[in-house]
Design a protein around this motif. Structure first.
Motif, short mmCIF file in Angstrom:
data_model
loop_
_atom_site.label_atom_id
_atom_site.label_comp_id
_atom_site.label_asym_id
_atom_site.label_seq_id
_atom_site.Cartn_x
_atom_site.Cartn_y
_atom_site.Cartn_z
N TYR A 96 49.77 -88.86 -22.56
CA TYR A 96 50.19 -88.69 -21.16
C TYR A 96 50.28 -90.06 -20.50
N SER A 97 51.20 -90.15 -19.54
CA SER A 97 51.17 -91.28 -18.62
C SER A 97 50.52 -90.79 -17.33
N GLU A 98 49.85 -91.69 -16.64
CA GLU A 98 49.31 -91.34 -15.31
C GLU A 98 49.57 -92.52 -14.38
N GLU A 99 50.25 -92.23 -13.27
CA GLU A 99 50.47 -93.29 -12.27
C GLU A 99 49.16 -93.55 -11.56
N THR A 100 48.77 -94.79 -11.50
CA THR A 100 47.44 -95.08 -10.93
C THR A 100 47.39 -94.76 -9.43
N LEU A 101 48.49 -94.95 -8.71
CA LEU A 101 48.43 -94.77 -7.24
C LEU A 101 48.61 -93.31 -6.81
N THR A 102 49.34 -92.52 -7.61
CA THR A 102 49.60 -91.12 -7.20
C THR A 102 48.85 -90.10 -8.05
N GLY A 103 48.44 -90.49 -9.24
CA GLY A 103 47.79 -89.54 -10.15
C GLY A 103 48.79 -88.67 -10.90
N LYS A 104 50.09 -88.90 -10.71
CA LYS A 104 51.10 -88.07 -11.39
C LYS A 104 51.01 -88.26 -12.90
N ARG A 105 50.88 -87.11 -13.60
CA ARG A 105 50.71 -87.14 -15.05
C ARG A 105 51.89 -86.49 -15.75
N GLN A 106 52.31 -87.09 -16.85
CA GLN A 106 53.41 -86.50 -17.63
C GLN A 106 53.07 -86.58 -19.11
N LEU A 107 53.39 -85.51 -19.83
CA LEU A 107 53.26 -85.56 -21.29
C LEU A 107 54.39 -86.44 -21.82
N THR A 108 54.03 -87.48 -22.57
CA THR A 108 55.08 -88.39 -23.07
C THR A 108 55.32 -88.26 -24.57
N SER A 109 54.32 -87.82 -25.32
CA SER A 109 54.49 -87.63 -26.78
C SER A 109 53.49 -86.60 -27.26
N ARG A 110 53.86 -85.94 -28.35
CA ARG A 110 52.90 -85.08 -29.07
C ARG A 110 53.04 -85.40 -30.54
N ALA A 111 51.94 -85.71 -31.18
CA ALA A 111 52.00 -86.10 -32.59
C ALA A 111 51.03 -85.27 -33.41
N PHE A 112 51.42 -85.00 -34.65
CA PHE A 112 50.53 -84.36 -35.62
C PHE A 112 50.33 -85.33 -36.77
N LEU A 113 49.06 -85.60 -37.06
CA LEU A 113 48.73 -86.55 -38.13
C LEU A 113 47.86 -85.87 -39.17
N THR A 114 48.03 -86.30 -40.41
CA THR A 114 47.17 -85.79 -41.49
C THR A 114 46.34 -86.94 -42.02
N PHE A 115 45.05 -86.70 -42.14
CA PHE A 115 44.13 -87.69 -42.71
C PHE A 115 43.50 -87.09 -43.97
N VAL A 116 43.22 -87.97 -44.93
CA VAL A 116 42.55 -87.53 -46.16
C VAL A 116 41.17 -88.20 -46.19
N ALA A 117 40.16 -87.40 -46.48
CA ALA A 117 38.77 -87.90 -46.49
C ALA A 117 38.45 -88.48 -47.87
N ILE A 118 37.89 -89.67 -47.86
CA ILE A 118 37.53 -90.33 -49.13
C ILE A 118 36.11 -90.89 -49.02
N ASP A 119 35.51 -91.11 -50.20
CA ASP A 119 34.20 -91.78 -50.18
C ASP A 119 34.42 -93.28 -50.40
N LYS A 120 33.32 -94.02 -50.53
CA LYS A 120 33.45 -95.49 -50.59
C LYS A 120 34.12 -95.96 -51.88
N ASP A 121 34.20 -95.05 -52.88
CA ASP A 121 34.90 -95.40 -54.12
C ASP A 121 36.35 -94.93 -54.11
N GLY A 122 36.77 -94.39 -52.98
CA GLY A 122 38.16 -93.94 -52.86
C GLY A 122 38.41 -92.54 -53.39
N GLN A 123 37.33 -91.84 -53.77
CA GLN A 123 37.48 -90.47 -54.28
C GLN A 123 37.60 -89.50 -53.11
N ARG A 124 38.46 -88.49 -53.26
CA ARG A 124 38.61 -87.47 -52.20
C ARG A 124 37.31 -86.71 -52.01
N VAL A 125 37.01 -86.39 -50.78
CA VAL A 125 35.83 -85.55 -50.51
C VAL A 125 36.24 -84.38 -49.61
#
Ligand SMILES: CC(C)(COP(=O)(O)OP(=O)(O)OC[C@H]1O[C@@H](n2cnc3c(N)ncnc32)[C@H](O)[C@@H]1OP(=O)(O)O)[C@@H](O)C(=O)NCCC(=O)NCCS
Length: 159
Positions: A96-125
């Motif tokens: 969202y953007s928010e104008e500091t003086l008016t408080g007007k808020r607008q949705l500017t982007s929506r994103a979906f991200l995928t993360f993969v969990a790994i341990d310190k050796d790089g193995q999936r967990v």
């Protein structure tokens, strides 16, 4: 080992910062790349809070910039885990953007991200299950399964 399920509310993340001239293009609008960086960070924080593991970003879905965010505005990123698979999980980040003086808020982007969990050796967990408590949460998680199938289809098509 069975992991305790967690609610989405336990990992919800909000990041707020003011857009400074250094973040902007010559028109005085925040750079798309800066927004993408912040989206990655906000999504990762929500997923770290859920998984409490190391993570890598596997995918970021199509991203659109619906409105410019100007120097002096606030940029607000709200991230939450939408669905957990096996070793991967999806986060939704709304910007969202928010104008500091008016408080007007607008949705500017929506994103979906995928993360993969790994341990310190790089193995999936495995990632702890997500407690889905509302009809809305169930709907979003069902949609996340469809998005995941599409991502993997695109990935395999590129091979
Ligand atoms: C992401 C990465 C770990 C996947 O490795 P991989 O061997 O191809 O993945 P696997 O087939 O073993 O799948 C592991 C999990 O990742 C998911 N996954 C893999 N590629 C994916 C993609 N492109 N989009 C969404 N999910 C993906 C799989 O669905 C699987 O999830 P699950 O365990 O929940 O079912 C690997 O490609 C990688 O390390 N990429 C670079 C990550 C990175 O450096 N990111 C920073 C930005 S460049």
């Amino acid at each position: 080992m069975t992991q305790a399920p967690k609610r989405s509310s336990e990992s919800e993340t909000e990041m707020v910062q003011v857009v400074l001239p250094n973040d902007a293009n010559p028109l005085g609008f925040i750079l798309g790349g800066t927004v993408m960086h912040l989206i990655d960070i906000a999504g990762a924080i929500a997923c770290h809070r859920h998984s409490r593991t190391l993570l890598v970003t596997a995918a970021v879905d199509d991203l659109q910039f619906l409105h410019p965010i100007k120097v002096g505005d606030l940029i607000i990123l709200k991230a939450r885990v939408t669905c957990v698979f096996n070793t991967s999980l999806e986060a939704q980040v709304d910007v969202y953007s928010e104008e500091t003086l008016t408080g007007k808020r607008q949705l500017t982007s929506r994103a979906f991200l995928t993360f993969v969990a790994i341990d310190k050796d790089g193995q999936r967990v495995r990632v702890p299950p997500l407690v889905v408590e509302t009809d809305e949460g169930r709907r979003v998680c069902e949609e996340a399964h469809a998005r995941r199938a599409e991502r993997l289809r695109k990935k395999n098509r590129g091979r």
